[in-house]
Scaffold this motif. Structure first.
Motif, PDB file in Angstrom:
ATOM      1  N   GLY A   1     -27.512  30.844 -87.493  1.00 21.00           N
ATOM      2  CA  GLY A   1     -27.519  29.973 -86.320  1.00 21.00           C
ATOM      3  C   GLY A   1     -26.631  28.755 -86.525  1.00 21.00           C
ATOM      4  O   GLY A   1     -25.930  28.318 -85.598  1.00 21.00           O
ATOM      5  N   ALA A   2     -26.634  28.205 -87.740  1.00 23.81           N
ATOM      6  CA  ALA A   2     -25.773  27.060 -88.042  1.00 23.81           C
ATOM      7  C   ALA A   2     -24.303  27.454 -87.958  1.00 23.81           C
ATOM      8  O   ALA A   2     -23.460  26.677 -87.491  1.00 23.81           O
ATOM      9  N   ALA A   3     -23.979  28.677 -88.402  1.00 18.59           N
ATOM     10  CA  ALA A   3     -22.597  29.155 -88.307  1.00 18.59           C
ATOM     11  C   ALA A   3     -22.168  29.291 -86.843  1.00 18.59           C
ATOM     12  O   ALA A   3     -21.049  28.905 -86.473  1.00 18.59           O
ATOM     13  N   LEU A   4     -23.060  29.808 -86.019  1.00 18.72           N
ATOM     14  CA  LEU A   4     -22.753  29.911 -84.584  1.00 18.72           C
ATOM     15  C   LEU A   4     -22.598  28.525 -83.965  1.00 18.72           C
ATOM     16  O   LEU A   4     -21.708  28.293 -83.140  1.00 18.72           O
ATOM     17  N   ARG A   5     -23.461  27.609 -84.379  1.00 17.47           N
ATOM     18  CA  ARG A   5     -23.393  26.245 -83.831  1.00 17.47           C
ATOM     19  C   ARG A   5     -22.070  25.582 -84.206  1.00 17.47           C
ATOM     20  O   ARG A   5     -21.465  24.879 -83.394  1.00 17.47           O
ATOM     21  N   PHE A   6     -21.621  25.806 -85.436  1.00 17.05           N
ATOM     22  CA  PHE A   6     -20.347  25.247 -85.877  1.00 17.05           C
ATOM     23  C   PHE A   6     -19.200  25.771 -85.014  1.00 17.05           C
ATOM     24  O   PHE A   6     -18.319  25.004 -84.593  1.00 17.05           O
ATOM     25  N   ARG A   7     -19.207  27.076 -84.750  1.00 20.68           N
ATOM     26  CA  ARG A   7     -18.145  27.662 -83.930  1.00 20.68           C
ATOM     27  C   ARG A   7     -18.194  27.129 -82.495  1.00 20.68           C
ATOM     28  O   ARG A   7     -17.156  26.830 -81.888  1.00 20.68           O
ATOM     29  N   LEU A   8     -19.386  26.983 -81.963  1.00 19.79           N
ATOM     30  CA  LEU A   8     -19.517  26.496 -80.592  1.00 19.79           C
ATOM     31  C   LEU A   8     -19.048  25.048 -80.482  1.00 19.79           C
ATOM     32  O   LEU A   8     -18.401  24.657 -79.500  1.00 19.79           O
ATOM     33  N   ARG A   9     -19.374  24.242 -81.476  1.00 19.51           N
ATOM     34  CA  ARG A   9     -18.955  22.840 -81.431  1.00 19.51           C
ATOM     35  C   ARG A   9     -17.450  22.679 -81.556  1.00 19.51           C
ATOM     36  O   ARG A   9     -16.894  21.677 -81.128  1.00 19.51           O
ATOM     37  N   ARG A  10     -16.795  23.664 -82.167  1.00 22.76           N
ATOM     38  CA  ARG A  10     -15.337  23.636 -82.276  1.00 22.76           C
ATOM     39  C   ARG A  10     -14.658  24.124 -81.010  1.00 22.76           C
ATOM     40  O   ARG A  10     -13.435  24.246 -80.948  1.00 22.76           O
ATOM     41  N   GLY A  11     -15.471  24.418 -79.970  1.00 19.63           N
ATOM     42  CA  GLY A  11     -14.905  24.820 -78.690  1.00 19.63           C
ATOM     43  C   GLY A  11     -14.733  26.314 -78.520  1.00 19.63           C
ATOM     44  O   GLY A  11     -14.103  26.759 -77.558  1.00 19.63           O
ATOM     45  N   HIS A  12     -15.284  27.123 -79.412  1.00 21.06           N
ATOM     46  CA  HIS A  12     -15.171  28.573 -79.305  1.00 21.06           C
ATOM     47  C   HIS A  12     -16.377  29.102 -78.526  1.00 21.06           C
ATOM     48  O   HIS A  12     -17.496  29.100 -79.033  1.00 21.06           O
ATOM     49  N   ASP A  13     -16.143  29.527 -77.298  1.00 19.24           N
ATOM     50  CA  ASP A  13     -17.216  30.085 -76.485  1.00 19.24           C
ATOM     51  C   ASP A  13     -17.351  31.561 -76.859  1.00 19.24           C
ATOM     52  O   ASP A  13     -16.586  32.408 -76.420  1.00 19.24           O
TER      53      ASP A  13
END
Length: 416
Positions: free
Chosen positions: A212-224
């Motif tokens: 979940g943290a890995a997904l959150r990192f990607r989402l915060r970088r603007g990757h939908d």
């Protein structure tokens, strides 16, 4: 058999997809319709009647394990309640002390009614101990925002007890001489109880939070993120593989991973909203995919149970055992551990009644059949388990809609 099965499943899937709104108006669950369809199709004559459940146990074990893993992950993701919510206390009681009480009472019933030995009766009771996380959708939570105590308690219980039933099944197999228990049960206690259950809970939390943290990192970088299906199935596969490598409960690990992943993805969404970053809600997309998978699992497994009624020995002792399990054993087991004050009286009675059996029991039945059980005992075990599961689907399927409607009306009358 394959052709007949594909025709049956395909026809029911299409019919339910077209008539879903009409079915929801009926005072019964969709599972009951699937059960009747499976039974009717087999009664009219299909190749399924030629299947030997003992000979096909390995195939059944694989199918039910996959179905259960998908269902448990979806259940974990739906449980958006905070960890301190009282429903977790109720669910933990039901999946531990409640399960032990239920198994004890069901073992007595197996000896008295079915004429089984103590070890055989314990195995039967342990197989039928877990409740189903998918069937009887009328009594399960439908969204993480649902805070109904009855729905939340039953849903969380269904997610936990598929894993906590494992030690009881292994104890029964050990008493039958089919599993190593160790001196005074030491190996069973350490390996099958403490390590398997505790390790499964811990591993699921660690993996769910890490991914979940890995997904959150990607989402915060603007990757939908897209490919929700790959994320969903990938988390299940990773968790399952890690649990097998560490020899801990795969079911508990996958269930807790789903719960932890949901909360991590929700934290990501909330953080992005605070930062005015636009993104679709990944948790909602994953849950939508999980719900579709759950529907497929429900249809396929309940059709199978209906077809498996051809394996039942229609003896009054078997029917009496199934009815006693539903109407007496489950309620007494719940009422013994969920004390007054934990839940309001009406909610406590509803939780005591709704203990639907399903895919978890099928899995443990298949697991037991892969062991070198004595032939007549194995077939009696199949008969008692299938009949008990089918009776549960009927009894709870018919009562779910009116009882839950009454429950909702009563809550509204009391101001929620």
């Amino acid at each position: 058999m394959l052709t007949a099965t594909l025709l049956l499943v395909g026809a029911v899937l299409f019919a339910m997809g077209v008539t879903e709104r009409d079915v929801k108006r009926l005072p019964l669950s969709a599972s009951l319709i699937y059960l009747l369809a499976g039974w009717a199709a087999t009664t009219l004559g299909t190749a399924f009647t030629e299947v030997d459940p003992v000979e096909q146990a390995a195939w059944l074990l694989t199918c039910t394990e996959i179905a259960l893993l998908i269902s448990l992950f979806a259940t974990g993701m739906r449980l958006g309640m905070p960890s301190a919510h009282r429903a977790w206390k109720v669910a933990a009681l039901l999946a531990s002390l409640g399960m032990a009480a239920t198994i004890g009472l069901a073992t007595l019933a197996g000896v008295a009614l079915a004429g089984l030995g103590w070890a055989g009766a314990l195995l039967l009771a342990s197989i039928l101990a877990p409740t189903d996380p998918v069937l009887a959708t009328e009594v399960q939570i439908h969204a993480p925002a649902d805070r109904d105590a009855v729905r939340m308690s039953l849903t969380a219980e269904g997610g936990l007890n598929d894993g906590t039933a494992f030690p009881a099944v292994m104890l029964a197999l050990g008493l039958l001489g089919l599993h190593e228990l160790g001196g005074f049960g030491a190996r069973w206690l350490l390996h099958d109880v403490l390590w398997a259950v505790g390790g499964g809970l811990l591993l699921g939390g660690v993996i769910g939070r890490a991914l979940g943290a890995a997904l959150r990192f990607r989402l915060r970088r603007g990757h939908d993120l897209g490919w929700d299906e790959l994320i969903y199935l990938g988390v299940i596969a990773l968790t399952y593989g890690a649990a097998r490598a560490l020899v801990v409960s795969t079911f508990l690990a996958v269930f807790v991973a789903g719960f932890a992943l949901f909360h991590e993805s929700r934290h990501a969404r909330d953080a992005m909203l605070r930062s005015n970053v636009q993104s679709t809600d990944l948790s909602k997309r994953l849950m939508a995919f999980g719900e579709r998978c759950g529907r497929l699992v429900e249809v396929t497994m309940v059709l199978f149970i209906g077809a498996a009624l051809t394996w039942v020995q229609w003896r009054w002792q078997h029917m009496a055992y199934a009815l006693l399990l539903i109407a007496v054993v489950r309620p007494l087991g719940v009422l013994a551990v969920v004390r007054r004050g934990t839940l309001p009286p009406s909610q406590r009675r509803l939780v005591a009644w709704f203990g639907i059996r399903g895919v978890g029991s099928l899995f443990y039945l298949a697991y037991a059949l892969t062991q070198p059980l004595e032939g007549s005992f194995a077939r009696e075990l199949v008969s008692l388990c299938v009949l008990s599961i089918a009776a549960s689907i009927v009894a709870h399927g018919v009562s779910a809609t009116p009882l839950m409607n009454w429950h909702q009306a009563r809550k509204g009358g009391l101001g929620g």
